[in-house]
Design an enzyme around this catalytic site. Sequence first.
Site, PDB file in Angstrom:
ATOM      1  N   CYS A 191       0.829  -1.209   0.000  1.00  0.00           N
ATOM      2  CA  CYS A 191       0.000   0.000   0.000  1.00  0.00           C
ATOM      3  C   CYS A 191       0.866   1.262   0.000  1.00  0.00           C
ATOM      4  O   CYS A 191       1.975   1.276   0.519  1.00  0.00           O
ATOM      5  CB  CYS A 191      -0.868   0.029   1.247  1.00  0.00           C
ATOM      6  SG  CYS A 191      -1.811  -1.459   1.481  1.00  0.00           S
ATOM      7  N   ARG A 249       5.237   0.443  -5.923  1.00  0.00           N
ATOM      8  CA  ARG A 249       5.170  -0.389  -4.726  1.00  0.00           C
ATOM      9  C   ARG A 249       4.268  -1.607  -4.930  1.00  0.00           C
ATOM     10  O   ARG A 249       4.296  -2.541  -4.149  1.00  0.00           O
ATOM     11  CB  ARG A 249       4.644   0.430  -3.545  1.00  0.00           C
ATOM     12  CG  ARG A 249       5.603   1.517  -3.096  1.00  0.00           C
ATOM     13  CD  ARG A 249       4.943   2.436  -2.102  1.00  0.00           C
ATOM     14  NE  ARG A 249       4.614   1.764  -0.863  1.00  0.00           N
ATOM     15  CZ  ARG A 249       5.344   1.812   0.237  1.00  0.00           C
ATOM     16  NH1 ARG A 249       6.447   2.504   0.257  1.00  0.00           N
ATOM     17  NH2 ARG A 249       4.980   1.175   1.329  1.00  0.00           N
ATOM     18  N   TRP A 279      -2.801  -2.803  -1.448  1.00  0.00           N
ATOM     19  CA  TRP A 279      -2.291  -4.131  -1.796  1.00  0.00           C
ATOM     20  C   TRP A 279      -2.943  -5.071  -0.796  1.00  0.00           C
ATOM     21  O   TRP A 279      -2.634  -5.038   0.392  1.00  0.00           O
ATOM     22  CB  TRP A 279      -0.773  -4.133  -1.658  1.00  0.00           C
ATOM     23  CG  TRP A 279      -0.096  -5.369  -2.136  1.00  0.00           C
ATOM     24  CD1 TRP A 279       0.098  -5.771  -3.431  1.00  0.00           C
ATOM     25  CD2 TRP A 279       0.519  -6.378  -1.322  1.00  0.00           C
ATOM     26  NE1 TRP A 279       0.785  -6.953  -3.462  1.00  0.00           N
ATOM     27  CE2 TRP A 279       1.063  -7.356  -2.184  1.00  0.00           C
ATOM     28  CE3 TRP A 279       0.668  -6.561   0.051  1.00  0.00           C
ATOM     29  CZ2 TRP A 279       1.721  -8.483  -1.733  1.00  0.00           C
ATOM     30  CZ3 TRP A 279       1.338  -7.676   0.508  1.00  0.00           C
ATOM     31  CH2 TRP A 279       1.863  -8.625  -0.387  1.00  0.00           C
ATOM     32  N   ASN A 335      -1.913   1.974   6.036  1.00  0.00           N
ATOM     33  CA  ASN A 335      -0.921   0.982   5.592  1.00  0.00           C
ATOM     34  C   ASN A 335      -0.610   0.115   6.789  1.00  0.00           C
ATOM     35  O   ASN A 335      -0.388   0.647   7.876  1.00  0.00           O
ATOM     36  CB  ASN A 335       0.394   1.657   5.181  1.00  0.00           C
ATOM     37  CG  ASN A 335       0.361   2.150   3.779  1.00  0.00           C
ATOM     38  OD1 ASN A 335      -0.669   2.088   3.115  1.00  0.00           O
ATOM     39  ND2 ASN A 335       1.492   2.660   3.323  1.00  0.00           N
ATOM     40  N   GLY A 336      -0.504  -1.185   6.581  1.00  0.00           N
ATOM     41  CA  GLY A 336      -0.149  -2.069   7.690  1.00  0.00           C
ATOM     42  C   GLY A 336      -1.269  -3.047   7.985  1.00  0.00           C
ATOM     43  O   GLY A 336      -2.146  -3.270   7.150  1.00  0.00           O
ATOM     44  N   GLU A 386      20.343 -15.833  -6.198  1.00  0.00           N
ATOM     45  CA  GLU A 386      19.840 -14.518  -6.589  1.00  0.00           C
ATOM     46  C   GLU A 386      19.405 -14.541  -8.066  1.00  0.00           C
ATOM     47  O   GLU A 386      18.373 -13.962  -8.423  1.00  0.00           O
ATOM     48  CB  GLU A 386      20.907 -13.442  -6.330  1.00  0.00           C
ATOM     49  CG  GLU A 386      20.553 -12.025  -6.771  1.00  0.00           C
ATOM     50  CD  GLU A 386      19.280 -11.469  -6.152  1.00  0.00           C
ATOM     51  OE1 GLU A 386      18.710 -12.088  -5.243  1.00  0.00           O
ATOM     52  OE2 GLU A 386      18.828 -10.407  -6.615  1.00  0.00           O
ATOM     53  N   LYS A 441      15.653 -13.674  -9.419  1.00  0.00           N
ATOM     54  CA  LYS A 441      15.384 -12.651 -10.454  1.00  0.00           C
ATOM     55  C   LYS A 441      14.563 -13.250 -11.580  1.00  0.00           C
ATOM     56  O   LYS A 441      13.574 -12.666 -12.009  1.00  0.00           O
ATOM     57  CB  LYS A 441      16.694 -12.104 -11.061  1.00  0.00           C
ATOM     58  CG  LYS A 441      17.523 -11.169 -10.234  1.00  0.00           C
ATOM     59  CD  LYS A 441      16.931  -9.808 -10.017  1.00  0.00           C
ATOM     60  CE  LYS A 441      16.023  -9.753  -8.844  1.00  0.00           C
ATOM     61  NZ  LYS A 441      16.561  -9.665  -7.514  1.00  0.00           N
ATOM     62  N   GLU A 474      10.862 -14.172 -10.490  1.00  0.00           N
ATOM     63  CA  GLU A 474       9.934 -13.106 -10.075  1.00  0.00           C
ATOM     64  C   GLU A 474       9.480 -12.228 -11.244  1.00  0.00           C
ATOM     65  O   GLU A 474       8.389 -11.669 -11.200  1.00  0.00           O
ATOM     66  CB  GLU A 474      10.492 -12.265  -8.929  1.00  0.00           C
ATOM     67  CG  GLU A 474      11.621 -11.331  -9.284  1.00  0.00           C
ATOM     68  CD  GLU A 474      12.128 -10.531  -8.084  1.00  0.00           C
ATOM     69  OE1 GLU A 474      11.330 -10.101  -7.248  1.00  0.00           O
ATOM     70  OE2 GLU A 474      13.355 -10.316  -8.009  1.00  0.00           O
ATOM     71  N   HIS A 486      21.264 -35.740  -6.409  1.00  0.00           N
ATOM     72  CA  HIS A 486      20.548 -36.391  -5.306  1.00  0.00           C
ATOM     73  C   HIS A 486      19.042 -36.238  -5.449  1.00  0.00           C
ATOM     74  O   HIS A 486      18.307 -36.393  -4.480  1.00  0.00           O
ATOM     75  CB  HIS A 486      21.042 -35.846  -3.966  1.00  0.00           C
ATOM     76  CG  HIS A 486      22.478 -36.156  -3.704  1.00  0.00           C
ATOM     77  ND1 HIS A 486      22.922 -37.425  -3.408  1.00  0.00           N
ATOM     78  CD2 HIS A 486      23.589 -35.382  -3.778  1.00  0.00           C
ATOM     79  CE1 HIS A 486      24.241 -37.416  -3.274  1.00  0.00           C
ATOM     80  NE2 HIS A 486      24.671 -36.177  -3.503  1.00  0.00           N
ATOM     81  N   LYS A 502       7.160  -3.797  -3.763  1.00  0.00           N
ATOM     82  CA  LYS A 502       8.547  -3.383  -3.560  1.00  0.00           C
ATOM     83  C   LYS A 502       8.961  -3.503  -2.099  1.00  0.00           C
ATOM     84  O   LYS A 502      10.029  -3.981  -1.779  1.00  0.00           O
ATOM     85  CB  LYS A 502       8.732  -1.937  -4.040  1.00  0.00           C
ATOM     86  CG  LYS A 502      10.148  -1.405  -3.885  1.00  0.00           C
ATOM     87  CD  LYS A 502      11.130  -2.179  -4.748  1.00  0.00           C
ATOM     88  CE  LYS A 502      12.568  -1.749  -4.550  1.00  0.00           C
ATOM     89  NZ  LYS A 502      13.498  -2.740  -5.119  1.00  0.00           N
TER      90      LYS A 502
END
Length: 610
Positions: free
Chosen positions: A2, A27, A74, A100-101, A483, A487, A490, A506, A605
């Site tokens: 948010c 965001r 969000w 927000n939260g 990493e 990338k 996502e 294995h 974000k």
Amino acid sequence: MCGIVGYIGWQKAQDVVMNGLEKLEYRGYDSSGIATIFNGQLKLSKYKGRLSVLSKHLEEDPHQGHVGIGHTRWATHGQPSDVNSHPHINESNSVAVIHNGIIENYRELKKELIDEGYIFKSQTDTEVVVHMIDKYLKTSVDILSAVNMAVSRLRGAYALGIISKADPDKIIAVRKESPLIVGIGDGENFFASDIPAILEYTREIYYVDNDETAVISKDDIIFYDKDKNIIKKDKFTITWDMDAATKGGYPHFMLKEINEQPKAVADTILRRIDENNNLILDDIRIDDTQIQNINDIYIVACGTAYNAGLIGKYVIENIANIRVRVDIASEFRYNKQFINDKTLVILVSQSGETADTLAAQKLAKAKGCRILSITNVVGSSVARNSDDVFYTLAGPEIAVASTKAYTTMLAAFYMIGIELAKLKREISINEYHKIVELLKKLPQKVEETLKTEEKCIEIAEKIKNAKSAFYIGRGLDDSVGKEGALKLKEISYIYTESFAAGELKHGTIALIEENTPVIAVLTQDKLLEKTISNIQEVKARGAYTIIITDKDSNDIANYADDIVVVPKVYDLFSSILAVIPAQFIAYHTSIKKGNDVDKPRNLAKSVTVE
Ligand code: M6R
């Protein structure tokens, strides 16, 4: 995640708030809304979908007021919908709230309010806040007192913005755990969850701390602490400009940020080295005795920052000979921790506002650990609650997929590792100066590595239709692979996993079929032959193999279908270069698939909920 914006002043609130919300689009969000007050009336518009949906409605039915609040949501409680969007209003349409939260005790508060006759329209946790304010308004002298009473009932994380017909010349903003800033204007003032939202209007800001309340009018901003005493706060001046927060000619923020890495790494490293090749880490005040006292280090972080922590562990253990454990922040507080006042906890967070990392920080503090944070945002929550802060100087990172934040975090770990090694006398002063000399060369090597983009575009073309892909490597290269895999998955949405090269056989090797892309990172001299054997194992099973390496391509040409060569540097620093082709491959694969690179689906974000 948010985003919130508020405005009061001489301009039309709708224009400033919408502009601010646009700047926060990066965001990630699923709906948006705005509320304003004009001629004693509170007006509300909110819709599911992109900001363009809200804009279209505002064109047909604009808001006239000069005080307003806006929100991009969000979803956390209740699916994305018009009714779940913020702002939320009370039944008499006199108070509007953005949030927000997460309000953790919303169920018990909701029950109490329903028992008292309140009717809830949404499934959100936020709606309890507006009804709670309404409840206390009935017995309070003013809106501030009602907000204070309501907030005292909340548990959880919140940055709140509130406007009310009862006091139409004020906005109230309250913070607990979620980021909040107040911007200072001339005959106008602002608040927002993030700096880019208001940077076009002002560079002078206040960071609101936990349990503080701001009462914002057009000519005045008054701050209160948790005991409702008026407090004086320090102003901060933002030095970076909107250009740094916009695309600057690149088609996407992510590509711009990949290309900014030479500068970001140079800014992070070079100003911390003096003319005699000494590191100047003056934000870290751990002295000689304290260092000798440290038994072990915990690195705690999420996502890309966690992946940077894996490299940090390798570097610190190998150069400074200190035992390091890396924990995912969301797991940290539920794991058994072996931490005490002899533990150094290193928190890594680009935003400095990630809820899981903040929760880990709280716990580590309570256990008496010394806390060193590596963050990119000056004055962020993580930074403010740390004993020592190493600021990466990457500038604002807007793309959801982190790139320059990661490489500058690696630069930070290199410097911290080298300094710890010196303080622990694990390396001689001579070696120390030599390694610092090698470190100084890194920004130039990062620049040279950008030339790998062309080759990565070819590779992206070949892997764009793959259903799954794999990264393999050993030691540091395994961590770079982690990493690289994050990338690729996502932003390209190709299922990608990363494995220690020797572990494939294995189980995971069963997934390799004709043309499955396997990207091997190959920079560690001592592990070269072993990894090459593992590449042969997957090649023999039909994999399309790609090697990212700093070795001479002629020597390994027969081992892979494609090779990307990065410059050769000191073995311990190789990851900062090897990751760059992985970033390019992810970016171009995503573009070729027509994805929204900067705002990948389902992602945000800054993840400010646990
Ligand atoms: O702001 P932080 O560094 O604390 O964020 C942690 C993760 O959410 C973040 O690194 C995330 O994994 C990246 N978007 C991945 O590219």
